[in-house]
Design a protein around this motif. Sequence first.
Motif, PDB file in Angstrom:
ATOM      1  N   GLY A  94      53.012  47.805  20.128  1.00 13.76           N
ATOM      2  CA  GLY A  94      52.397  46.644  21.179  1.00 13.76           C
ATOM      3  C   GLY A  94      51.267  45.993  20.406  1.00 13.76           C
ATOM      4  O   GLY A  94      51.131  44.728  20.501  1.00 13.76           O
ATOM      5  N   PHE A  95      50.314  46.709  19.787  1.00 14.98           N
ATOM      6  CA  PHE A  95      49.198  46.125  19.079  1.00 14.98           C
ATOM      7  C   PHE A  95      49.421  45.473  17.959  1.00 14.98           C
ATOM      8  O   PHE A  95      48.749  44.441  17.596  1.00 14.98           O
ATOM      9  CB  PHE A  95      48.120  47.277  19.058  1.00 14.98           C
ATOM     10  CG  PHE A  95      47.446  47.623  20.414  1.00 14.98           C
ATOM     11  CD1 PHE A  95      47.008  46.689  21.247  1.00 14.98           C
ATOM     12  CD2 PHE A  95      47.291  49.050  20.490  1.00 14.98           C
ATOM     13  CE1 PHE A  95      46.545  47.223  22.393  1.00 14.98           C
ATOM     14  CE2 PHE A  95      46.660  49.388  21.881  1.00 14.98           C
ATOM     15  CZ  PHE A  95      46.265  48.585  22.561  1.00 14.98           C
ATOM     16  N   ILE A  96      50.374  45.735  17.196  1.00 14.48           N
ATOM     17  CA  ILE A  96      50.926  45.092  15.901  1.00 14.48           C
ATOM     18  C   ILE A  96      51.488  43.692  16.381  1.00 14.48           C
ATOM     19  O   ILE A  96      51.244  42.648  15.782  1.00 14.48           O
ATOM     20  CB  ILE A  96      52.076  46.094  15.201  1.00 14.48           C
ATOM     21  CG1 ILE A  96      51.314  47.228  14.764  1.00 14.48           C
ATOM     22  CG2 ILE A  96      52.614  45.004  14.235  1.00 14.48           C
ATOM     23  CD1 ILE A  96      52.167  48.159  14.013  1.00 14.48           C
ATOM     24  N   LEU A  97      52.216  43.736  17.591  1.00 13.72           N
ATOM     25  CA  LEU A  97      52.742  42.444  17.954  1.00 13.72           C
ATOM     26  C   LEU A  97      51.780  41.466  18.313  1.00 13.72           C
ATOM     27  O   LEU A  97      51.691  40.493  17.946  1.00 13.72           O
ATOM     28  CB  LEU A  97      53.781  42.743  19.292  1.00 13.72           C
ATOM     29  CG  LEU A  97      54.132  41.356  20.091  1.00 13.72           C
ATOM     30  CD1 LEU A  97      55.043  40.820  18.796  1.00 13.72           C
ATOM     31  CD2 LEU A  97      55.114  41.787  21.211  1.00 13.72           C
ATOM     32  N   TYR A  98      50.441  42.024  18.909  1.00 15.35           N
ATOM     33  CA  TYR A  98      49.493  41.228  19.378  1.00 15.35           C
ATOM     34  C   TYR A  98      48.584  40.957  18.152  1.00 15.35           C
ATOM     35  O   TYR A  98      48.208  39.685  18.142  1.00 15.35           O
ATOM     36  CB  TYR A  98      48.390  42.235  20.305  1.00 15.35           C
ATOM     37  CG  TYR A  98      47.101  41.328  20.371  1.00 15.35           C
ATOM     38  CD1 TYR A  98      47.097  40.550  21.520  1.00 15.35           C
ATOM     39  CD2 TYR A  98      46.004  41.885  19.727  1.00 15.35           C
ATOM     40  CE1 TYR A  98      45.760  40.189  21.551  1.00 15.35           C
ATOM     41  CE2 TYR A  98      44.827  40.931  19.612  1.00 15.35           C
ATOM     42  CZ  TYR A  98      44.493  40.269  20.784  1.00 15.35           C
ATOM     43  OH  TYR A  98      43.453  39.573  20.721  1.00 15.35           O
ATOM     44  N   ALA A  99      48.579  41.556  17.310  1.00 14.04           N
ATOM     45  CA  ALA A  99      47.903  40.996  16.060  1.00 14.04           C
ATOM     46  C   ALA A  99      48.751  40.182  15.203  1.00 14.04           C
ATOM     47  O   ALA A  99      48.000  39.304  14.735  1.00 14.04           O
ATOM     48  CB  ALA A  99      47.707  42.581  15.077  1.00 14.04           C
TER      49      ALA A  99
ATOM     50  N   ILE B 133      44.232  43.130   9.404  1.00 15.08           N
ATOM     51  CA  ILE B 133      45.176  43.415   7.715  1.00 15.08           C
ATOM     52  C   ILE B 133      46.227  41.946   8.018  1.00 15.08           C
ATOM     53  O   ILE B 133      46.266  41.542   6.631  1.00 15.08           O
ATOM     54  CB  ILE B 133      46.069  44.861   8.190  1.00 15.08           C
ATOM     55  CG1 ILE B 133      44.913  45.893   7.796  1.00 15.08           C
ATOM     56  CG2 ILE B 133      47.242  44.830   7.280  1.00 15.08           C
ATOM     57  CD1 ILE B 133      45.838  46.883   8.203  1.00 15.08           C
ATOM     58  N   GLY B 134      46.645  41.702   9.167  1.00 13.60           N
ATOM     59  CA  GLY B 134      47.505  40.639   9.234  1.00 13.60           C
ATOM     60  C   GLY B 134      46.831  39.254   8.646  1.00 13.60           C
ATOM     61  O   GLY B 134      47.570  38.472   7.702  1.00 13.60           O
ATOM     62  N   LEU B 135      45.511  39.121   9.160  1.00 13.31           N
ATOM     63  CA  LEU B 135      44.818  37.731   8.858  1.00 13.31           C
ATOM     64  C   LEU B 135      44.282  37.810   7.332  1.00 13.31           C
ATOM     65  O   LEU B 135      44.707  36.726   6.743  1.00 13.31           O
ATOM     66  CB  LEU B 135      43.614  37.452   9.914  1.00 13.31           C
ATOM     67  CG  LEU B 135      43.945  37.193  11.217  1.00 13.31           C
ATOM     68  CD1 LEU B 135      42.406  37.398  11.983  1.00 13.31           C
ATOM     69  CD2 LEU B 135      44.501  35.632  11.181  1.00 13.31           C
ATOM     70  N   LEU B 136      44.106  38.906   6.730  1.00 11.82           N
ATOM     71  CA  LEU B 136      43.662  39.073   5.321  1.00 11.82           C
ATOM     72  C   LEU B 136      45.067  38.745   4.611  1.00 11.82           C
ATOM     73  O   LEU B 136      44.969  38.152   3.424  1.00 11.82           O
ATOM     74  CB  LEU B 136      43.132  40.511   5.046  1.00 11.82           C
ATOM     75  CG  LEU B 136      41.661  40.772   5.199  1.00 11.82           C
ATOM     76  CD1 LEU B 136      41.429  42.039   5.181  1.00 11.82           C
ATOM     77  CD2 LEU B 136      40.968  39.746   4.462  1.00 11.82           C
TER      78      LEU B 136
END
Length: 597
Positions: free
Chosen positions: A34-39, A154-157
Amino acid sequence: MTEPTLPETGMKIYLRLLTYVRPYLIAFFLGIAGFILYASTQTGFAMLMEYLVDAIGEEKKDAYIYGPLALMGIALARGVGTFTGNYFTSYVARNVVHQLRLVMFDKLLVLPMQYFHDNSSGHIISKISYNVEQVTEAATDSLKISIREGATVIGLLGYLIFLNWKLTLIFAAVSPVIAVVVIVASKRFRRLGHRIQDSMGDVTHVASENVDAVQVVRVFGGTDSEKSRFSAASKQNLRQSMKMAVTEALSTPVVQLIVSGALALLIFFALHPVMNTGMSAGEFIAFITAAGLIAKPLRSLTEVNGAIQRGIAAAQSIFELVDQTSEPEAGDFKNQECKGRIEMKDLHFSYIQDKPVLKGLDLVVEPGQTVALVGRSGSGKSTMANLLPRFYEPSSGAILLDGKPLSAYELKNLRDKIALVTQNVVLFAGSIRDNIAYGATSGASDEEVIAAAEAAHVMEFVSRLPQGLDTEIGEKGTKLSGGQRQRIAIARAILKNAPVLILDEATSALDTESERHIQAALENVMQGRTTLVIAHRLSTIENADQIVVMDQGKIVEQGSHTQLLALNGAYSALHNMQLSEEKEQPNSAVERQEISE
C-alpha cells in the motif's frame, strides 16, 4: 538501566522487535504494498506535470481528456495506497504490542520474588503501560512513515536520475550532511528516551504509592511533602521531554535548510546560461517538482527518527524484563498423595549477602501437626514460611516435604499442596464468590464455596447483603472491613483443601468476637493438615502441637505451651508480657465497615 553504547545495538534491538511481526507477515507485506503504491503516486504527479507542460507547449488536443483522468487516477491510487498501508501496518503494530504485553505479563508471573524487591511497582507498571506505548509509536507511525516516505524518496530519486543524472548527483551530494545530522540526533534521542522512561517510572511510582497510602498521607500530614515529591518527579520528566522536543525541533529545520539549499543549487545550475541541460520545459518543471517533493519525505524521515529511537529505548527496557531469569523450576517430581511431613535441615537464608536471616535451623513437623512460630519481629518467622512455597531458595541446607527436597518438586505441584493466608490480605476486584473460588478452585460448586464461607464465618456478614456471595467488593476489597477481608482469605484457603496450611498472622485483623469464631473454625480446618502458624497473640496458639520460639534467625525454644511455660524462658517472658498488656488495656471490638446496600 544500561544504555546502549555500540552503534549496532539499536539495530539489533529493532530487529528483535521485528521478530514479533512474523505471525503477521501477510498483513505486513500488504501494508508495504500500500505504501509503495502511495509512493508511486508522488512520482506519477511529477510525471503528470511534465506531460501537462509539454502538452501546453506542443498544443496536444487530447490533453484535456487524459490530463484530468490521470489526475483522478493518481488520487484514487493514493487513496487506496494510504488506506491499505495505514490499516495493515496498524493491524500488525497493535498485534505486536499486544503480544509484547502478554509476554511481559506472563514473565511477571514467574519472576523470582527478589525482582519485585529490587524494582518498584511503579517502574514495573510503567514498562507495561508507558514503555510499551513508545514501542507502539515506533511500530506504527514510525514504521508507516519510514516505509511510505522511504519508498517516496527512492521513487522520486529514480525519476530524477532518469530525467538528468548530472543534476541528480548535485542534489545527492547533500546526503552525507543529512546523514551526519540524523546520526547525531539519533544518539541524543536514544539517550533522552532512556531518561524519559526512567522519569516516567518515578512519576508512576510516586502516584501509585500515594493512591495506596492516601489515609496515612492525610492523617500524618504528608500532603505537602508528597506534593513536592510528585512535583520533583514530574519536573524531571518535563525536563527530559523538553530536551527531546528541542532536539526534534532543531533537527527538522536543519535538514529542511540543507535540502532547500540543494534545491536552490539545482535551479542555479539548470538555469545558468553556460549549463546546457538539454531538458524540455516539461522535463525541467518535472525535475524541479520531483526535487521539491523529496523535501517533505526527507523531513518526515528525520522527524520520525526521534520516535524510532524512543521505541528502541523502550524495547530495550522491555527486553530487559523479558530476559530476566524466571523462578528456577529445578525438579520434576509430582507428589500425588502428599502427607505433609516437613523437615528443615541446617537451614540458612539471607536476603542480602553476609546478613543472614535464618541461621542453621533444624525442625521436623509430622503430618497433621500444628506448629506455631513465635518471636519478635525480624526473628525469621515469615521468612521460614516463605521458603516452603519456594518464593525464595535457601542459601544452604534443605527443606524436605515427605522426604524429598523442595528443589526436586515440580514448582506447580509443590504449590498445589500449600494454602496460604497472610496478614496482608490480597483480594481482587470482583465478587466475594470470585475471591473465595479463585484460581485453581474457580470451578468449585456453589455448595463447596458456601461450605468454605460458612467455615470461615464469611456467611455471617454475607447473609445481610442483598446480592450475597455475588456482591462486588471493589478494588482490593475496599468495600469490606479488615476482618471481613481476612475471613474471605481464610475461606479461600479452606476451599483449596491443601495438605499444608500456612497462617501468617491470619487473625490479626479480627476483633475479639470474630477471632474466637475463626479460631474455632481454624482448629477444625487444621485437623489432618500440617499447619504452620505465625502468631503474635500467643493466646491463639496455646493448643498447637509444637510452639517454636525464634530469635535472631535461630530456634531458641521448642515444645508445647505447658512445656515452654515450665521452662520459664523466652516463651514464658513473652506470654507474661502479653498477659500484663491485656490486663492494662482490655480488648475492644474493632469497628467494622459493612458494605453499603
